[in-house]
Design a protein around this motif. Structure first.
Motif, PDB file in Angstrom:
ATOM      1  N   LEU A  99      43.313  74.307  12.077  1.00  0.00           N
ATOM      2  CA  LEU A  99      43.046  73.670  10.794  1.00  0.00           C
ATOM      3  C   LEU A  99      41.547  73.482  10.680  1.00  0.00           C
ATOM      4  CD1 LEU A  99      43.787  69.841  10.809  1.00  0.00           C
ATOM      5  CD2 LEU A  99      43.645  71.192  12.888  1.00  0.00           C
ATOM      6  N   SER A 100      41.069  73.281   9.462  1.00  0.00           N
ATOM      7  CA  SER A 100      39.632  73.172   9.222  1.00  0.00           C
ATOM      8  C   SER A 100      39.241  71.738   8.921  1.00  0.00           C
ATOM      9  CB  SER A 100      39.221  74.051   8.039  1.00  0.00           C
ATOM     10  OG  SER A 100      39.580  75.394   8.250  1.00  0.00           O
ATOM     11  N   VAL A 101      38.062  71.361   9.388  1.00  0.00           N
ATOM     12  CA  VAL A 101      37.503  70.063   9.033  1.00  0.00           C
ATOM     13  C   VAL A 101      37.159  70.038   7.548  1.00  0.00           C
ATOM     14  CG1 VAL A 101      35.649  68.420   9.477  1.00  0.00           C
ATOM     15  CG2 VAL A 101      36.568  69.792  11.364  1.00  0.00           C
ATOM     16  N   SER A 102      36.639  71.145   7.059  1.00  0.00           N
ATOM     17  CA  SER A 102      36.204  71.261   5.672  1.00  0.00           C
ATOM     18  C   SER A 102      37.391  71.358   4.717  1.00  0.00           C
ATOM     19  CB  SER A 102      35.318  72.506   5.525  1.00  0.00           C
ATOM     20  OG  SER A 102      35.355  73.019   4.214  1.00  0.00           O
ATOM     21  N   GLU A 103      37.377  70.523   3.697  1.00  0.00           N
ATOM     22  CA  GLU A 103      38.423  70.570   2.668  1.00  0.00           C
ATOM     23  C   GLU A 103      38.462  71.940   1.989  1.00  0.00           C
ATOM     24  OE1 GLU A 103      41.291  68.773  -0.157  1.00  0.00           O
ATOM     25  OE2 GLU A 103      40.290  67.709   1.480  1.00  0.00           O
ATOM     26  N   ALA A 104      37.288  72.441   1.599  1.00  0.00           N
ATOM     27  CA  ALA A 104      37.232  73.708   0.864  1.00  0.00           C
ATOM     28  C   ALA A 104      37.735  74.859   1.711  1.00  0.00           C
ATOM     29  CB  ALA A 104      35.811  73.973   0.388  1.00  0.00           C
ATOM     30  N   HIS A 105      37.341  74.900   2.981  1.00  0.00           N
ATOM     31  CA  HIS A 105      37.756  76.007   3.836  1.00  0.00           C
ATOM     32  C   HIS A 105      39.241  75.925   4.154  1.00  0.00           C
ATOM     33  CE1 HIS A 105      38.089  78.447   7.582  1.00  0.00           C
ATOM     34  NE2 HIS A 105      37.236  79.224   6.940  1.00  0.00           N
ATOM     35  N   ARG A 111      45.754  76.721   1.975  1.00  0.00           N
ATOM     36  CA  ARG A 111      46.218  76.134   0.717  1.00  0.00           C
ATOM     37  C   ARG A 111      46.690  74.685   0.861  1.00  0.00           C
ATOM     38  NH1 ARG A 111      43.961  80.225  -0.011  1.00  0.00           N
ATOM     39  NH2 ARG A 111      44.599  82.014  -1.263  1.00  0.00           N
ATOM     40  N   ARG A 112      46.024  73.926   1.715  1.00  0.00           N
ATOM     41  CA  ARG A 112      46.334  72.504   1.825  1.00  0.00           C
ATOM     42  C   ARG A 112      45.095  71.759   2.329  1.00  0.00           C
ATOM     43  NH1 ARG A 112      49.502  75.135   5.729  1.00  0.00           N
ATOM     44  NH2 ARG A 112      51.305  74.975   4.348  1.00  0.00           N
ATOM     45  N   SER A 113      45.115  70.453   2.244  1.00  0.00           N
ATOM     46  CA  SER A 113      43.992  69.645   2.697  1.00  0.00           C
ATOM     47  C   SER A 113      44.016  69.521   4.225  1.00  0.00           C
ATOM     48  CB  SER A 113      44.061  68.253   2.079  1.00  0.00           C
ATOM     49  OG  SER A 113      45.151  67.524   2.642  1.00  0.00           O
ATOM     50  N   PRO A 114      42.908  69.137   4.845  1.00  0.00           N
ATOM     51  CA  PRO A 114      42.927  68.903   6.299  1.00  0.00           C
ATOM     52  C   PRO A 114      43.948  67.844   6.688  1.00  0.00           C
ATOM     53  CG  PRO A 114      40.658  69.083   5.521  1.00  0.00           C
ATOM     54  CD  PRO A 114      41.536  69.055   4.296  1.00  0.00           C
ATOM     55  N   GLU A 115      44.108  66.803   5.871  1.00  0.00           N
ATOM     56  CA  GLU A 115      45.081  65.754   6.187  1.00  0.00           C
ATOM     57  C   GLU A 115      46.513  66.307   6.153  1.00  0.00           C
ATOM     58  OE1 GLU A 115      42.595  65.493   3.992  1.00  0.00           O
ATOM     59  OE2 GLU A 115      41.302  64.214   5.241  1.00  0.00           O
ATOM     60  N   GLU A 116      46.783  67.175   5.203  1.00  0.00           N
ATOM     61  CA  GLU A 116      48.105  67.794   5.137  1.00  0.00           C
ATOM     62  C   GLU A 116      48.336  68.715   6.334  1.00  0.00           C
ATOM     63  OE1 GLU A 116      48.914  68.016   0.320  1.00  0.00           O
ATOM     64  OE2 GLU A 116      47.522  69.443   1.232  1.00  0.00           O
ATOM     65  N   SER A 117      47.281  69.414   6.777  1.00  0.00           N
ATOM     66  CA  SER A 117      47.423  70.252   7.972  1.00  0.00           C
ATOM     67  C   SER A 117      47.628  69.398   9.217  1.00  0.00           C
ATOM     68  CB  SER A 117      46.176  71.124   8.144  1.00  0.00           C
ATOM     69  OG  SER A 117      46.203  72.228   7.266  1.00  0.00           O
ATOM     70  N   ALA A 118      46.985  68.231   9.256  1.00  0.00           N
ATOM     71  CA  ALA A 118      47.205  67.321  10.384  1.00  0.00           C
ATOM     72  C   ALA A 118      48.660  66.861  10.422  1.00  0.00           C
ATOM     73  CB  ALA A 118      46.266  66.117  10.280  1.00  0.00           C
ATOM     74  N   GLU A 119      49.253  66.621   9.255  1.00  0.00           N
ATOM     75  CA  GLU A 119      50.672  66.269   9.202  1.00  0.00           C
ATOM     76  C   GLU A 119      51.538  67.420   9.701  1.00  0.00           C
ATOM     77  OE1 GLU A 119      51.367  65.205   5.156  1.00  0.00           O
ATOM     78  OE2 GLU A 119      50.137  63.372   5.265  1.00  0.00           O
ATOM     79  N   GLU A 120      51.170  68.648   9.328  1.00  0.00           N
ATOM     80  CA  GLU A 120      51.897  69.834   9.815  1.00  0.00           C
ATOM     81  C   GLU A 120      51.830  69.888  11.346  1.00  0.00           C
ATOM     82  OE1 GLU A 120      53.113  72.973   8.364  1.00  0.00           O
ATOM     83  OE2 GLU A 120      53.138  72.221   6.304  1.00  0.00           O
TER      84      GLU A 120
END
Length: 305
Positions: A99-105, A111-120
């Motif tokens: 997952l990326s630290v950067s929101e844009a990347h 296609r999701r925010s870093p917080e959403e990827s952390a949940e994944e």
């Protein structure tokens, strides 16, 4: 016994941006040669959308072939809970969740925010067997192609949540664009290691876009990092990071550490031979210096004694 570990990521990061499909048989043959050179921990591919990264569509087949390559310890990259489950079902013994630290990347990549990827990531940890090894790749830890330099406190804040989820996971800080510098690398690793002493192993994933890949590896080494990603022939370049070129070349990393008297366990001559083949892959973007230097003559760069 080697004092550090080099993770060969060419078969994933090095191939993923290549347009012409590399035949599966050739990928497996190159894996065999890399293992023969002493590179045993190898990122063999990723479980991702075949439409997004068609070069990775045969990762399950390559993973199955690793059963006949006992020297290879395969790991596969996954960007979501779903893909992680698919990889485990295919027999992957080690997952690399990215997952990326950067929101844009992160939005551009998955296609999701870093917080959403952390949940994944947290859901994946709860869903897979305990004996599946986990590595966490934190892309754009230093710099983002869309947002520029990432504040160190932003990376550390995301790490706070991710480390809590699985403290024993190996954590890799990734210079996705190759725009990190040695001072930045040293500072971020020093702060991360102080903030999260429970992390068993830290790693660096360096790109060589601006020629600082080896310098950044050395800076991380001085901060106590002992696991480094590298790509044979310097193959690479992130399709989701415009302008980023290849990973730091495995042969360059081996050369540097061996000159420093730090054992790598890698046969440099055998590695350079397979790197030459990698550099000739149609559509590949290669880099590095040692391959060319050792081709100049038998005594051009004799190893230190």
């Amino acid at each position: 016994m080697s004092a550090l570990e080099i993770v060969e990521v060419g078969p994933r990061d090095g191939y993923q941006g290549i347009g012409p499909f590399i035949p599966t048989e050739r990928k497996i043959a190159l894996l065999e040669r890399l293992a023969g050179a002493g590179l045993t921990r190898i990122e063999i591919g990723s479980f991702v959308s075949a439409s997004a990264l068609p070069q990775m569509r045969d990762t399950a087949e390559i993973l199955a072939a690793c059963a006949t390559l006992p020297a290879v310890r395969p790991q596969v990259l996954v960007p979501s809970e779903r893909r992680g489950r698919d990889a485990v079902a295919a027999g992957a013994p080690c997952l690399v969740f990215v997952l990326s630290v950067s929101e844009a990347h992160n939005r551009n990549n998955v296609r999701r925010s870093p917080e959403e990827s952390a949940e994944e990531y947290e859901r994946l940890l709860a869903a897979i067997p305990a004996d599946v090894a986990i590595r966490l790749d934190l892309a754009t830890s230093f710099d983002c192609p869309f947002e520029g330099r990432i504040p160190e406190e932003t990376t550390l804040a995301l790490l706070d949540r991710l480390v809590t989820a699985k403290p024993e996971a190996e954590i890799c800080l990734c210079d996705t664009t190759g725009r990190a510098d040695p001072a930045h690398v040293a500072s971020l690793f020093a702060q991360a290691k102080r903030a999260f002493p429970q992390v068993a192993a830290w790693a660096l994933h360096a790109h060589d876009t601006y020629g600082l890949g080896l310098a950044n590896v050395h800076a991380a080494y001085r901060e106590g990092v002992r696991v480094f990603d590298a790509s044979f022939a310097g193959l690479g370049g992130c399709p989701f990071a415009p302008g980023a070129t290849g990973n730091v070349a495995t042969e360059d990393v081996v050369w540097m550490f061996e000159r420093m008297g730090v054992a790598t366990g890698i046969d440099l001559d055998a590695l350079v031979a397979v790197a030459r083949e990698g550099a000739a892959l149609p559509g590949g973007l290669s880099g590095g210096r040692v391959r060319a230097a050792l081709s100049a003559g038998p005594n051009a760069c004799a190893p230190a004694t």
